[in-house]
Design an enzyme around this catalytic site. Structure first.
Site, PDB file in Angstrom:
ATOM      1  N   HIS A 265      81.895 -24.873  -9.064  1.00 33.66           N
ATOM      2  CA  HIS A 265      82.529 -23.863  -8.203  1.00 33.66           C
ATOM      3  C   HIS A 265      83.375 -22.941  -9.070  1.00 33.66           C
ATOM      4  CE1 HIS A 265      84.628 -22.118  -4.796  1.00 33.66           C
ATOM      5  NE2 HIS A 265      83.656 -22.615  -4.051  1.00 33.66           N
ATOM      6  N   ASP A 319      78.403 -27.708  -0.562  1.00 34.22           N
ATOM      7  CA  ASP A 319      76.971 -27.687  -0.294  1.00 34.22           C
ATOM      8  C   ASP A 319      76.255 -28.978  -0.653  1.00 34.22           C
ATOM      9  OD1 ASP A 319      76.826 -25.165   0.848  1.00 34.22           O
ATOM     10  OD2 ASP A 319      77.031 -24.247  -1.122  1.00 34.22           O
TER      11      ASP A 319
HETATM   12  C1  LIG Z   1      78.855 -21.972  -8.172  1.00 38.91           C
HETATM   13  C2  LIG Z   1      78.646 -21.537  -9.617  1.00 38.91           C
HETATM   14  C3  LIG Z   1      77.838 -20.240  -9.651  1.00 38.91           C
HETATM   15  C4  LIG Z   1      80.021 -21.292 -10.222  1.00 38.91           C
HETATM   16  O1  LIG Z   1      79.890 -21.258 -11.546  1.00 38.91           O
HETATM   17  P1  LIG Z   1      80.839 -20.423 -12.549  1.00 38.91           P
HETATM   18  O2  LIG Z   1      82.252 -20.672 -12.301  1.00 38.91           O
HETATM   19  O3  LIG Z   1      80.387 -19.031 -12.542  1.00 38.91           O
HETATM   20  O4  LIG Z   1      80.490 -21.170 -13.857  1.00 38.91           O
HETATM   21  P2  LIG Z   1      79.387 -20.745 -14.863  1.00 38.91           P
HETATM   22  O5  LIG Z   1      78.153 -20.273 -14.156  1.00 38.91           O
HETATM   23  O6  LIG Z   1      80.042 -19.798 -15.818  1.00 38.91           O
HETATM   24  O7  LIG Z   1      79.086 -22.129 -15.586  1.00 38.91           O
HETATM   25  C5  LIG Z   1      79.944 -22.702 -16.561  1.00 38.91           C
HETATM   26  C6  LIG Z   1      79.198 -23.835 -17.228  1.00 38.91           C
HETATM   27  O8  LIG Z   1      79.026 -24.892 -16.300  1.00 38.91           O
HETATM   28  C7  LIG Z   1      77.640 -25.178 -16.121  1.00 38.91           C
HETATM   29  N1  LIG Z   1      77.410 -25.410 -14.707  1.00 38.91           N
HETATM   30  C8  LIG Z   1      77.990 -24.775 -13.676  1.00 38.91           C
HETATM   31  N2  LIG Z   1      77.506 -25.264 -12.528  1.00 38.91           N
HETATM   32  C9  LIG Z   1      76.627 -26.232 -12.869  1.00 38.91           C
HETATM   33  C10 LIG Z   1      75.794 -27.087 -12.096  1.00 38.91           C
HETATM   34  N3  LIG Z   1      75.789 -27.022 -10.780  1.00 38.91           N
HETATM   35  N4  LIG Z   1      75.006 -27.947 -12.742  1.00 38.91           N
HETATM   36  C11 LIG Z   1      74.993 -28.005 -14.083  1.00 38.91           C
HETATM   37  N5  LIG Z   1      75.757 -27.214 -14.867  1.00 38.91           N
HETATM   38  C12 LIG Z   1      76.556 -26.330 -14.253  1.00 38.91           C
HETATM   39  C13 LIG Z   1      76.926 -23.902 -16.554  1.00 38.91           C
HETATM   40  O9  LIG Z   1      75.584 -24.161 -16.940  1.00 38.91           O
HETATM   41  C14 LIG Z   1      77.794 -23.424 -17.680  1.00 38.91           C
HETATM   42  O10 LIG Z   1      77.475 -24.186 -18.819  1.00 38.91           O
HETATM   43  P3  LIG Z   1      77.452 -23.483 -20.273  1.00 38.91           P
HETATM   44  O11 LIG Z   1      78.861 -22.987 -20.473  1.00 38.91           O
HETATM   45  O12 LIG Z   1      77.038 -24.575 -21.167  1.00 38.91           O
HETATM   46  O13 LIG Z   1      76.458 -22.365 -20.163  1.00 38.91           O
HETATM   47  C15 LIG Z   1      77.892 -22.647 -10.419  1.00 38.91           C
HETATM   48  O14 LIG Z   1      78.674 -23.812 -10.488  1.00 38.91           O
HETATM   49  C16 LIG Z   1      76.527 -22.964  -9.828  1.00 38.91           C
HETATM   50  O15 LIG Z   1      75.560 -22.242 -10.089  1.00 38.91           O
HETATM   51  N6  LIG Z   1      76.426 -24.063  -9.018  1.00 38.91           N
HETATM   52  C17 LIG Z   1      75.185 -24.403  -8.375  1.00 38.91           C
HETATM   53  C18 LIG Z   1      75.048 -23.604  -7.093  1.00 38.91           C
HETATM   54  C19 LIG Z   1      76.013 -24.047  -6.019  1.00 38.91           C
HETATM   55  O16 LIG Z   1      76.147 -25.232  -5.726  1.00 38.91           O
HETATM   56  N7  LIG Z   1      76.662 -23.059  -5.382  1.00 38.91           N
HETATM   57  C20 LIG Z   1      77.544 -23.302  -4.247  1.00 38.91           C
HETATM   58  C21 LIG Z   1      78.939 -22.874  -4.532  1.00 38.91           C
HETATM   59  S1  LIG Z   1      79.953 -23.329  -3.146  1.00 38.91           S
END
Ligand SMILES: CC(C)(COP(=O)(O)OP(=O)(O)OC[C@H]1O[C@@H](n2cnc3c(N)ncnc32)[C@H](O)[C@@H]1OP(=O)(O)O)[C@@H](O)C(=O)NCCC(=O)NCCS
Length: 384
Positions: A265, A319
């Site tokens: 998140h 989720d």
């Molecule tokens: C929600 C989300 C977009 C937020 O992410 P964010 O704060 O933007 O974090 P980032 O996308 O910059 O990710 C940071 C790191 O964590 C990892 N990471 C983040 N979410 C992850 C997940 N669900 N599974 C595995 N790795 C994850 C990324 O791959 C990244 O790794 P890296 O630095 O080695 O490349 C992300 O966690 C995600 O895509 N989750 C899955 C979708 C989801 O459940 N969304 C619902 C949100 S309520």
């Protein structure tokens, strides 16, 4: 041309950029806390109803008994759809994505409003409540029509959550299912300045009408990184199929740099408090229906992911279990995001109204890094 005086800071993803002061929602992502208008999500999930929570979010305080009765009645009376809107929904291809149907139908609702753009705050709230009231009717009607069944009319004596299940499934839900649906709607009603709420706020800042504001939110919510994650998380659980296969899946997904849906998140760097509530409800619901395998598979994926991601700030979010709860309630998978949208209209409205009370057009900047002063090349002189 103006020179940029100070070094420009680009806030990619607008991380940590504040666009307004707000009294609607507070999230402490380090301490696993979420408050709507100062009330904890745990208290609201235990004691409130979706109607009461909507009132709280939009008007800023808990209603008195008579205020709540009036508000609940008003929403229940707004639920029915114009015959022409039902005909419009009937004319959509049955293969349409329900989220596209909701977005199109909400936009179309504005066509039936004699004064869609009235910008008195009370009128704006009233329009938003009409949209919120009709959204479940739209979603349920489309699902029935695409399955060759007649839409069920809304029933004013039922709660908003129970009426949605009744219109979708075709029979009055049991009290327990209605309660779970109600809590799930409370948990999805608001979540501070996320992508779809920001989208609504941007649209509101142009003084656009409520139909455009809420349509913007619906369009933004549907992406897999926002509302779409619940659908994707359930799909993962169904594909994994058995708790014994969970670890193998997680190891492979992480090795292939895939994201585990329902994890991570932007704000929570620990447990999402909505996840805690939904997991408990999911366990109770699964036990009550005698369908525990899905829940056990989800738990096995969660435990494995937590083990393999230990030390990172990636924890289960809302989720990870919402899809299982909706699935167990009999809601088809492609309705999960529309159900999220139906609930979130409350929060979108609260934020749009709050922003409009101290409005400033949202107009950020992009730092231009392209070429300048290029000589225009006539089309016949361009190389293929
Ligand atoms: C929600 C989300 C977009 C937020 O992410 P964010 O704060 O933007 O974090 P980032 O996308 O910059 O990710 C940071 C790191 O964590 C990892 N990471 C983040 N979410 C992850 C997940 N669900 N599974 C595995 N790795 C994850 C990324 O791959 C990244 O790794 P890296 O630095 O080695 O490349 C992300 O966690 C995600 O895509 N989750 C899955 C979708 C989801 O459940 N969304 C619902 C949100 S309520």
């Amino acid at each position: 041309m103006c020179a940029v005086k100070d070094p420009v800071v680009i806030h990619k993803g607008l991380d940590n950029v504040y666009v307004k002061e707000s009294k609607i929602c507070f999230i402490d992502g380090e301490a696993s806390k979420l408050f709507y208008r100062g009330y904890s999500i745990e208290a609201l999930a235990s004691h409130s109803t979706f109607e009461e929570t909507t009132y709280l979010l939009i008007y800023g305080s808990l209603p008195t008994r008579s205020q709540l009765e009036d508000f609940t009645k008003r929403i229940s009376l707004y639920r029915s759809l114009e015959t022409s809107l039902l005909q419009l929904i009937h004319s959509f291809p049955i293969t349409s994505d329900p989220m596209d149907v909701l977005r199109t139908a909400v936009s179309a609702l504005g066509l039936y409003d004699p004064q869609p753009a009235s910008d008195r705050i009370e009128d704006r709230i009233d329009k938003a409540l009409r949209i919120m009231a009709k959204a479940p009717t739209i979603v349920a009607a489309f699902d029935r029509l695409r399955n060759g069944r007649e839409p069920m009319p809304p029933r004013t004596e039922l709660s908003h959550a129970a009426d949605f299940l009744q219109m979708l499934i075709g029979k009055t839900p049991g009290d327990y299912d209605a309660h779970i649906m109600d809590v799930a709607m409370i948990l999805h009603a608001e979540h501070e300045m996320n992508a779809s709420t920001f989208s609504c706020t941007v649209t509101a800042s142009t003084l656009a009408d409520m139909y455009s504001i809420i349509t913007s939110g619906i369009g933004t919510l549907r992406g897999p990184l926002h509302g779409g994650a619940n659908e994707a998380a359930l799909k993962t659980v169904l594909d994994v199929g058995d708790p014994s296969k969970a670890d193998e899946y997680v190891v492979r997904a992480l090795a292939e740099k895939k994201r585990i849906m329902g994890f991570g998140h932007r704000v929570y760097k620990t447990w999402d408090p909505r996840y805690v509530i939904l997991k408990k409800l999911g366990a109770e619901l699964a036990a009550q229906k005698g369908e525990t395998k899905l829940f056990e598979t989800a738990t096995a994926i969660e435990e494995s992911a937590l083990r393999h991601l230990a030390g990172s700030p990636i924890f289960p979010n809302v989720d990870s279990y919402s899809g299982i709860v909706f699935h167990t309630l009999g809601i088809p998978t492609d309705l999960f995001i529309p159900v999220f949208a139906m609930s979130r209209i409350a929060g979108w409205t609260a934020h749009a109204i709050e922003y409009l009370q101290a409005n400033r057009l949202i107009r950020p900047k992009a730092l231009y890094v392209g070429q300048k002063e290029l000589p225009y090349v006539p089309i016949d002189s361009r190389q293929e």
